[in-house]
Design an enzyme around this catalytic site. Structure first.
Site, PDB file in Angstrom:
ATOM      1  CD  GLU A  44     -58.555 -11.377   1.610  1.00  0.00           C
ATOM      2  OE1 GLU A  44     -59.407 -12.098   1.067  1.00  0.00           O
ATOM      3  OE2 GLU A  44     -57.836 -10.577   0.971  1.00  0.00           O
ATOM      4  CE  LYS A  93     -61.217  -9.416  -5.492  1.00  0.00           C
ATOM      5  NZ  LYS A  93     -59.976  -8.730  -5.132  1.00  0.00           N
TER       6      LYS A  93
END
Length: 409
Positions: A209, A227
């Protein structure tokens, strides 16, 4: 290399989101800060320029909401590297970078970096280095925590919180954190993999990420919050179906959208009015063990905005806190002990005032005590109104699987 103080490896997978890798050792300046009112104040000193690597601990950024808590990791670690090897995976080139107070000093540093490349050898494949992989709490405790967050969401206290569970243990007497890094990289390279040793602490990360990317010349800011997660399958048909199901999931899309809105708000604090936009929404990114739902939020920095300003406006990352951010951090502190380095950010300052910063998920932190190494690692899940505790527990198992394998096989 791994045993040297200051040893650094920032290894990307060479994919579209991980173009650069960097290797270095022997920093000429180190800062370990704690309890600073302005966490990123040291970065405002021009001495911390290109070639500086930093780690901001999650708890330091959350302190505004949680108040004082036990300190597991220094709030901010900085190290400046005069010599650096930088690998451009897209162009298939490597650069030996040297910096110094003059051309002669910089040339010496560049020669030193080139010497590392000449001396490089393929690493041996180490055996599993950890003696155990022990949870800090029972599975039911995590499920109870998830249920509590769902109830608090139902009561209108917040919309989402990222709740984590932790594992720990000790390495075998002859083992080293670098062994964990080598095992983690075998077939599992990520866009933001990292190894870093400073004194009696070390960090191993396999993060997929991006927290922030900042181009100091074009002023472009980019964030790619994750997410939504599904485990991968060895069967190609089933694997494709799992990815499609994730992208179509109303729950995961809603969870992702909440964090996109949060990141838009955070980026707006340092961006020109009207420049913040969602460039990509609900894209699938596939990694060796998981599929992720990823969105891209961009902005254009105001004139004069620095990497320190950007970090100050956005830290800790919204994807691992929740929404509203301040309240989510309070809820996390009610349910978890301090996180330490996990879910903080590892970053490097680049030429022209640029910045690349990862979110420290899929990360283990190590501490050397009495000659031996202990470790701690965590995995979390975003909890929303319709979260099922057992499903969230299973998601944490998927997320920790690569690190578990690297540690204990």
């Amino acid at each position: 290399m791994g045993g040297a103080d200051g040893a650094l490896a920032l290894l990307s997978d060479g994919g579209p989101e991980g173009r650069w890798s960097h290797v270095a050792t022997a920093p000429d300046r180190v800062h370990l800060g704690a309890l600073e009112a302005d966490l990123f104040a040291p970065l405002r000193d021009p001495a911390w320029g290109a070639g500086t690597v930093g780690l901001a601990a999650y708890d330091a950024g959350a302190r505004q909401a949680t108040g004082e808590r036990p300190v597991l990791w220094p709030d901010l670690i900085l190290a400046r590297y005069p010599a650096l090897l930088s690998f451009d995976h897209h162009q298939g080139r490597v650069r030996a970078v040297g910096r110094g107070r003059g051309l002669a000093e910089a040339a010496v540093a560049a020669d030193r970096a080139a010497g590392w490349l000449a001396a490089a050898r393929p690493p041996a494949s180490p055996e599993a280095p950890a003696e155990a992989f022990t949870p800090e709490a029972e599975d039911q405790a995590y499920c109870d925590g998830v249920a509590q967050v769902v109830a608090r969401i139902g009561a209108g206290e917040l919309f989402q919180a990222n709740i984590a569970r932790a594992w720990g243990g000790a390495l075998k007497p002859e083992a080293d954190p670098f062994d964990v890094f080598l095992r983690l990289q075998q077939g599992r390279a990520s866009p933001y993999g990292a190894f870093w040793r400073i004194g009696d602490r070390a960090l191993v990360s396999n993060s997929p990420e991006l927290f922030l990317a900042f181009d100091g010349e074009t002023r472009r800011i980019e964030a790619r919050p994750i997410k939504g997660t599904r485990a991968r399958s060895v069967d190609p048909v089933e694997d494709a179906a799992l990815a499609a199901a994730l992208q179509a999931s109303a729950k995961d899309r809603a969870e992702n959208l909440m964090i996109v809105d949060l990141m838009r708000n955070d980026l707006a604090r340092a961006s020109r009015f009207g420049s913040v936009a969602v460039e990509r929404l609900f894209a699938i990114e596939s990694h060796p063990t998981v599929h992720h739902l990823v969105s891209t939020v961009v902005g254009r920095a105001e004139p004069g905005v620095t990497p320190a300003d950007l970090l100050d406006a956005t830290f800790p990352p919204g994807s691992i806190t929740g929404a509203p951010k301040h309240q989510a951090m309070k809820v996390i502190a009610d349910l978890e002990p301090p996180r330490g380095a996990w879910c903080g950010s590892l970053f490097i300052l680049e030429e022209g005032g640029g910045l690349t910063a990862s979110v420290l998920i899929r990360t283990a932190s190590f501490e050397r005590r009495d000659g031996g190494w202990t470790y701690r690692t965590l995995a979390g899940a975003g909890i929303v109104a319709d979260s099922d505790p057992q499903a969230e527990l299973a998601e944490t198992e998927v997320k920790i699987s690569a690190l578990r394998h690297a540690l204990v096989g």
